[in-house]
Design an enzyme around this catalytic site. Structure first.
Site: not given
Ligand code: PEP
Ligand code: MG
Length: 843
Positions: A422, A797
């Site tokens: 986080h 992403c």
């Molecule tokens: C991922 O899991 O790669 C993502 C972009 O979503 P998050 O980091 O919010 O879980």
């Protein structure tokens, strides 16, 4: 072992067959200087194969070596590895001195100087070649030389070798063997050299830096090593010949800019000549070089030139200025800058020249350096901010409630966590320097102290964190400001023109979106909406929604959130001015929105007007053993569909509003944590009907795209049929890595260091995309998706979208764009340009 003599040294002339691969970088560089007609003393290159043979014990042909001693009679031997970064054994000077030469030198430069030269060679020969105790040869006084020769005789039962060829052969052999030693091997491997990297050697006639007239040795460089701006610096040591310091020794700076007497004043013609050499070598060697020179009675000899050491920001400025001056092509300037270095330039950096009081290390989670007072809670961070006091938020690990504290702090340090925990993700998003997984510190939250080794620091004490290196320092360090200057802008312009993958930003707030635009992101590739619900105004409505007994109550709670969400999206659409914005529907587990401690539960019960036992029971019911694999993402969207309905409505209404004011908006709605096509169908049906309702109510038409986040292995495998129902796919490689490895992204930091050190993983897979496993799933997903829907847009992403090596992989497997934290957009842009250039060059 064979006894055939090896091929020996060749003289470095303008036409000699010398290459970096066969003779090493130094021989090649000297040849270039010779071709430029610089006054380089006669130099000979011993090729890498010969050095290897010498190391294996093959004899060296004496007759050929004899030729080398034609000039002053003294030679130096320097290493010449294929790359200067790989280092090499130390240079040996004054090879060739013996009683006869000592006699001649005495007449030429005086006895004391001649003694100094001879003694210096005896010391280095005795220690490095004869392997005698160096302490025995630490001598001074007028009879030091005679005593050194006596001691040598006493220790070896032999006279000091008088034959220059024997001396040189022994020096060559000792250097060749030193290169093959285990320590040297490890050192160069740490600098990226292969284990069997070859070594060449350079034997050069020595110009005497002692004696009558202006004599001495010096270095000159032509740029400021920290900023890269043109500036002549350097030092000249008069009457200094290697370790031998003659009488009348003095140190001069090169220019008047530096304090003290300058060569520029005392010998202007020599200074001008050196400047001419600098300009010529910049043009011909296409680099900013540091030149090493010797003056003998006012005559210059250029004995060596190396690439000037420089900081990341200086490297960028030099590359841009060489290309602007037409010395290197723009493509080469782009290739010369390390993409990662750009991330540092966007933030404060610790001045490399300043001292550092290192107390511990952690994982470099978000670049930049910051100094502030230690605080141990988000509320203390906010209090410090209101007093105008920069603070570093120090936590065991951060949780969503810490976001406000993170915004209030100038840096974040956590004891636990890894690159996608986080704290790391949020810090990168907001450009906050951050170190996570600092296992060397122990936080005592009760006593508000932090222990690092023998040091104990308290709340309010000042520390500096360097999120680019993972270093934690006591006190305030000297910081350099960010370098978003014209050189940076120019490089970004060139990178854009060079093509490559598209680059968008992961942005959740208007500030993120503004940063993304400032760095010229081509849109938002991931807006994580859940962060919007942690806002103090929205949390109560969110909690009411979670505690609602009937769909009607739930709808009422969500209706309170709707206008706020609509305002969020309208603002993002306005800032992005027609650039695409991908909004991900709500993802995290609901219990993240609920308090876990007794006081928080009591407060919640009071605010909802429910009995504490009721609230506690409901909170317990929502708690999951493994929330990362529980009721998250689309699973929540299907179980509690009103949340997604509300979000879809907010997105469409915002698109209509923003579209009225500015460029038309085509929102992209993304469904998280999908694992089955049916999930997409169900969500699509509801989102379509919300769209129809909004079109009807607003009496306007709009388009939107619905896409899927591929972050479960099953979604990657089933990408073919999922693609048939999707306008785009975006690989969430954070979760995809977590699920492919079965490795919790929040807990991985605990053992990742051990795993990487023991070579179990080559790198932290949350940091560098694991091409063999996770990459296989990405490749499979891309192929299957394109087979079923050739027009589909595919992106990445996850955090890997900002990692240069992972971007090159994305480019190879046919990803259309990457999306990363706003502050990594320039890194991604350059990495993507470099990947395109590599592709064009056919590599
Ligand atoms: C991922 O899991 O790669 C993502 C972009 O979503 P998050 O980091 O919010 O879980
Ligand atoms: Mg995810």
């Amino acid at each position: 072992m064979t006894s055939a003599p090896i091929a020996s040294a060749i003289e470095i002339t303008p036409t000699a067959k010398i290459s970096r691969e066969t003779h090493g970088w130094r021989s090649k560089c000297l040849q270039r200087l010779i071709r430029m007609d610089l006054p380089v003393p006669r130099s000979f290159a011993v090729d890498c194969d010969s050095v290897r043979s010498i190391s294996q014990g093959r004899p060296i042909p004496a007759t050929e070596l004899a030729e080398i001693f034609g000039g002053s009679g003294l030679v130096s031997v320097r290493p010449s590895a294929v790359s200067p970064e790989w280092g090499g054994p130390g240079t040996v000077l004054n090879v060739g001195i013996n009683d006869a030469l000592h006699e001649r030198l005495t007449a030429q430069i005086g006895r004391a100087n001649a003694d100094g030269v001879y003694l210096s060679f005896v010391q280095s020969y005795a220690t490095h070649i004869a392997r005698l105790d160096p302490d025995l040869f630490t001598l001074d006084g007028p009879d030091a030389l005679a005593r050194a020769l006596d001691i040598y005789r006493g220790e070896t039962d032999e006279d000091f070798p008088q034959d220059p060829v024997k001396q040189l052969s022994e020096v060559l052999r000792s250097m060749a063997r030193a290169w093959d030693g285990p320590t040297a091997r490890l050192l160069r491997q740490a600098k990226g050299a292969p284990a069997d990297a070859p070594l060449g050697l350079v034997v050069q006639e020595m110009a005497l830096a002692l004696g009558p007239g202006l004599c001495g040795s010096g270095t000159i460089q032509f740029i400021d090593p920290v900023t890269g701006t043109p500036r002549v610096t350097g030092r000249f040591r008069g009457q200094h010949h290697g370790q031998t310091v003659g009488s009348g020794a003095e140190t001069l700076y090169l220019t008047q800019d530096d304090r003290g007497p300058a060569l520029e004043d005392s010998a202007p013609e020599i200074f001008d000549e050196l400047i001419r050499f600098g300009i010529a070598s910049r043009e011909r060697l296409r680099e900013e070089m540091q030149i090493e020179f010797v003056l003998t009675g006012g005559a210059i000899s250029v004995i060596d030139a190396v690439r000037t050491q420089r900081s990341a920001r200086a490297g960028l400025r030099v590359a841009v200025s060489l290309a602007r001056d037409g010395i290197i092509p723009v493509e080469e300037a782009l290739m010369r800058v390390e993409p990662r270095a750009l991330a540092e330039l966007l933030h404060h950096q610790i001045d490399p020249r300043a001292p550092r009081d290192l107390i511990a290390r952690g994982i470099d989670a978000s670049p930049g350096a910051a100094t502030g007072r230690i605080v141990f809670s988000a509320s203390a961070a906010q209090a410090a901010q209101s007093r105008g006091e920069p603070c570093i938020l120090v936590r065991r690990e951060t949780v969503p409630e810490d976001i406000r504290g993170m915004h209030a702090a100038v840096g974040v340090l956590t004891e636990r966590g890894g690159t996608t925990s986080h704290a790391a993700v949020i810090a990168r998003g907001i450009g906050l320097p951050c170190i996570v997984g600092a296992t060397g510190i122990v936080i005592d939250a009760r006593n508000r102290t932090l222990r690092a080794g023998a040091r104990t620091l308290s709340e309010g004490d000042e520390i500096t964190i360097d999120g680019s290196t993972g270093e934690i320092l006591a006190g305030a360090a000297v910081l350099l400001p960010p370098a978003l200057d014209d050189a940076f802008t120019q490089l970004m312009d060139w990178a854009e023109d060079a093509g490559g993958l598209g680059v968008r930003a992961n942005a959740d707030t208007p500030e993120d979106a503004l940063t993304a635009r400032r760095f010229r992101a081509q849109g938002i590739g991931l807006c994580r909406t859940e962060h919007m619900f942690f806002d103090a105004e929205r949390l109560p409505a969110m909690r009411e929604m979670i505690f609602a007994d009937t769909p009607e109550d739930r709808r009422l709670a969500l209706e309170r959130i709707l206008p706020m969400q609509r305002a969020d999206f309208t603002r993002l659409f306005e800032i992005m001015a027609g650039h695409p914005v991908t909004i991900r529907l709500f993802d995290p587990p609901l219990h993240e929105f609920l308090p876990s401690d007794r006081d928080g539960l009591r407060e919640l019960a009071a605010s909802l007007d429910l009995p504490l036992s009721d609230v506690t029971r409901r909170v317990e019911a929502l708690t999951e053993f493994n929330p990362m694999l529980g009721m998250r993402g689309v699973r929540l969207g299907i179980t509690v569909p009103e949340i997604y309905d509300m979000q879809a409505r907010a997105i469409f209404e915002a698109a209509v509003e923003a579209g009225h004011k500015g460029d038309p908006v085509v929102p992209e709605i993304m469904i998280p944590l999908v694992s089955a096509m049916k999930e997409v169908e169900l969500v699509r049906t509801r989102v379509d009907s919300v769209a129809a309702a909004v079109r009807n109510e607003r009496r306007t038409d709009f388009t939107y795209h619905l896409g899927v986040m591929v972050e479960t292995p099953r979604a990657a495998l089933r990408a073919g049929d999922i693609a048939e129902h999707s306008a785009f796919l975006s690989f969430g490689t954070n979760d995809l890595t977590q699920m492919t490895y079965g490795l919790s992204r929040d807990d991985a930091g605990r053992f990742m260091g051990t795993y990487v050190n023991q070579g179990v993983f080559a790198e932290d897979p949350f940091h560098l995309l694991d091409e063999d496993g996770v990459g296989e799933l990405v490749l499979t997903g891309v192929e299957r998706a394109r087979l079923h829907n050739p027009d589909i847009t595919i992106s990445v992403c996850g955090e890997h979208g900002g990692n240069p090596e992972s971007i090159a992989f994305c480019d190879r497997v046919g990803i259309d764009y990457v999306s990363c934290s706003p502050f990594r957009v320039p890194v991604a842009r350059l990495a993507s340009a470099q990947s395109a250039i590599h592709r064009r060059r056919g590599r």
